[in-house]
Design a protein around this motif. Structure first.
Motif, PDB file in Angstrom:
ATOM      1  N   ALA A   8      13.799 -22.815  22.353  1.00  0.00           N
ATOM      2  CA  ALA A   8      13.161 -23.224  20.958  1.00  0.00           C
ATOM      3  C   ALA A   8      11.778 -22.661  20.647  1.00  0.00           C
ATOM      4  N   ALA A   9      11.146 -22.478  21.886  1.00  0.00           N
ATOM      5  CA  ALA A   9       9.727 -21.922  21.778  1.00  0.00           C
ATOM      6  C   ALA A   9       9.664 -20.442  21.883  1.00  0.00           C
ATOM      7  N   LEU A  10      10.765 -19.931  22.286  1.00  0.00           N
ATOM      8  CA  LEU A  10      10.655 -18.292  22.741  1.00  0.00           C
ATOM      9  C   LEU A  10      10.418 -17.453  21.263  1.00  0.00           C
ATOM     10  N   PRO A  11      10.732 -17.891  20.151  1.00  0.00           N
ATOM     11  CA  PRO A  11      10.581 -16.960  18.723  1.00  0.00           C
ATOM     12  C   PRO A  11       8.860 -17.519  18.348  1.00  0.00           C
ATOM     13  N   PHE A  12       8.298 -18.236  18.841  1.00  0.00           N
ATOM     14  CA  PHE A  12       6.959 -18.416  18.754  1.00  0.00           C
ATOM     15  C   PHE A  12       6.298 -17.533  19.560  1.00  0.00           C
ATOM     16  N   GLY A  13       6.845 -17.797  20.904  1.00  0.00           N
ATOM     17  CA  GLY A  13       5.752 -16.820  21.810  1.00  0.00           C
ATOM     18  C   GLY A  13       6.206 -15.487  21.524  1.00  0.00           C
ATOM     19  N   LEU A  14       7.129 -14.917  20.862  1.00  0.00           N
ATOM     20  CA  LEU A  14       7.118 -13.610  20.694  1.00  0.00           C
ATOM     21  C   LEU A  14       6.413 -13.044  19.550  1.00  0.00           C
ATOM     22  N   LYS A  15       6.102 -13.946  18.444  1.00  0.00           N
ATOM     23  CA  LYS A  15       5.173 -13.828  17.495  1.00  0.00           C
ATOM     24  C   LYS A  15       3.882 -13.334  17.941  1.00  0.00           C
ATOM     25  N   ALA A  16       3.374 -14.339  19.042  1.00  0.00           N
ATOM     26  CA  ALA A  16       2.007 -14.216  19.453  1.00  0.00           C
ATOM     27  C   ALA A  16       1.750 -12.737  20.179  1.00  0.00           C
ATOM     28  N   ALA A  17       2.897 -12.139  20.669  1.00  0.00           N
ATOM     29  CA  ALA A  17       2.702 -10.980  21.502  1.00  0.00           C
ATOM     30  C   ALA A  17       2.867  -9.711  20.584  1.00  0.00           C
ATOM     31  N   GLU A  18       3.273  -9.963  19.214  1.00  0.00           N
ATOM     32  CA  GLU A  18       3.151  -8.837  18.394  1.00  0.00           C
ATOM     33  C   GLU A  18       1.938  -8.166  18.107  1.00  0.00           C
ATOM     34  N   PRO A  19       1.589  -6.777  18.081  1.00  0.00           N
ATOM     35  CA  PRO A  19       0.385  -6.335  17.898  1.00  0.00           C
ATOM     36  C   PRO A  19      -0.068  -6.785  16.433  1.00  0.00           C
ATOM     37  N   GLN A  20      -1.175  -6.688  16.371  1.00  0.00           N
ATOM     38  CA  GLN A  20      -1.975  -6.968  14.835  1.00  0.00           C
ATOM     39  C   GLN A  20      -2.328  -5.696  14.362  1.00  0.00           C
ATOM     40  N   VAL A  21      -1.900  -5.575  13.104  1.00  0.00           N
ATOM     41  CA  VAL A  21      -2.114  -4.381  12.325  1.00  0.00           C
ATOM     42  C   VAL A  21      -3.399  -4.546  11.643  1.00  0.00           C
ATOM     43  N   VAL A  22      -4.333  -3.593  11.960  1.00  0.00           N
ATOM     44  CA  VAL A  22      -5.570  -3.541  11.319  1.00  0.00           C
ATOM     45  C   VAL A  22      -5.511  -2.441  10.129  1.00  0.00           C
ATOM     46  N   LEU A  23      -5.653  -2.988   8.792  1.00  0.00           N
ATOM     47  CA  LEU A  23      -5.606  -1.961   7.753  1.00  0.00           C
ATOM     48  C   LEU A  23      -6.869  -1.317   7.570  1.00  0.00           C
ATOM     49  N   PRO A  24      -6.932  -0.216   6.925  1.00  0.00           N
ATOM     50  CA  PRO A  24      -8.367   0.607   6.793  1.00  0.00           C
ATOM     51  C   PRO A  24      -9.127  -0.302   5.690  1.00  0.00           C
ATOM     52  N   ALA A  25     -10.320  -0.201   5.848  1.00  0.00           N
ATOM     53  CA  ALA A  25     -11.216  -0.991   4.854  1.00  0.00           C
ATOM     54  C   ALA A  25     -11.779  -0.135   3.834  1.00  0.00           C
ATOM     55  N   THR A  26     -11.712   1.165   4.168  1.00  0.00           N
ATOM     56  CA  THR A  26     -12.444   2.067   3.233  1.00  0.00           C
ATOM     57  C   THR A  26     -11.222   3.408   2.637  1.00  0.00           C
ATOM     58  N   ALA A  27     -11.719   3.819   1.504  1.00  0.00           N
ATOM     59  CA  ALA A  27     -10.751   4.879   1.069  1.00  0.00           C
ATOM     60  C   ALA A  27     -10.560   6.169   2.051  1.00  0.00           C
ATOM     61  N   GLN A  28     -11.667   6.422   2.819  1.00  0.00           N
ATOM     62  CA  GLN A  28     -11.600   7.535   3.726  1.00  0.00           C
ATOM     63  C   GLN A  28     -10.607   7.090   4.996  1.00  0.00           C
ATOM     64  N   GLY A  29     -10.532   5.711   5.103  1.00  0.00           N
ATOM     65  CA  GLY A  29      -9.683   5.166   6.273  1.00  0.00           C
ATOM     66  C   GLY A  29      -8.213   5.322   5.781  1.00  0.00           C
ATOM     67  N   TRP A  30      -8.092   5.026   4.388  1.00  0.00           N
ATOM     68  CA  TRP A  30      -6.623   5.127   3.857  1.00  0.00           C
ATOM     69  C   TRP A  30      -6.060   6.503   3.826  1.00  0.00           C
ATOM     70  N   ALA A  31      -7.033   7.582   3.417  1.00  0.00           N
ATOM     71  CA  ALA A  31      -6.750   9.009   3.516  1.00  0.00           C
ATOM     72  C   ALA A  31      -6.170   9.310   4.950  1.00  0.00           C
ATOM     73  N   GLU A  32      -7.033   9.064   6.089  1.00  0.00           N
ATOM     74  CA  GLU A  32      -6.856   9.543   7.382  1.00  0.00           C
ATOM     75  C   GLU A  32      -5.421   8.814   7.825  1.00  0.00           C
ATOM     76  N   LEU A  33      -5.233   7.728   7.358  1.00  0.00           N
ATOM     77  CA  LEU A  33      -3.756   7.056   7.664  1.00  0.00           C
ATOM     78  C   LEU A  33      -2.781   7.709   7.180  1.00  0.00           C
TER      79      LEU A  33
END
Length: 83
Positions: A8-33
Motif C-alpha cells: 500500500a505504501a509503494l505508490p507513495f514511495g515511488l512518487k517521492a523518487a520522481e525527479p522534480q521538474v524545474v520550469l524556466p523563470a525567464t523568456a530566455q530560459g523558455w527559448a533555451e528549453l
C-alpha cells in the motif's frame, strides 16, 4: 499484514523518487528549453524513424532537416510555456 502495508505504501514511495521538474523563470530560459526540445526531437527522429531508410522517400532526411531549421527560426519568439 506487513506485506499489505508495504504494498500500500509503494505508490507513495515511488512518487517521492520522481525527479522534480524545474520550469524556466525567464523568456530566455523558455527559448533555451525550446531549442533543446527541437534538437532532441530531431535527433530522436533521425535515429528511429523508418523514413530515414525508406528508399521510396529519399528526401525524408532533407525534409526532417528543413523542419528542424524552420523550428529553430521560431526559437527567438518563445517566451513562455505556451510559446
Amino acid at each position: 499484514m506487513a506485506v499489505a502495508l508495504c504494498t500500500a505504501a509503494l505508490p507513495f514511495g515511488l512518487k517521492a523518487a520522481e525527479p522534480q521538474v524545474v520550469l524556466p523563470a525567464t523568456a530566455q530560459g523558455w527559448a533555451e528549453l525550446a531549442l533543446q526540445d527541437i534538437e532532441a526531437a530531431y535527433q530522436i527522429t533521425a535515429e528511429n524513424h523508418p523514413g530515414m531508410a525508406d528508399a521510396q522517400n529519399p528526401n525524408f532526411h532533407r525534409q526532417l532537416l528543413h523542419a528542424k531549421t524552420n523550428a529553430l527560426l521560431l526559437v527567438p519568439q518563445v517566451n513562455s510555456a505556451y510559446g
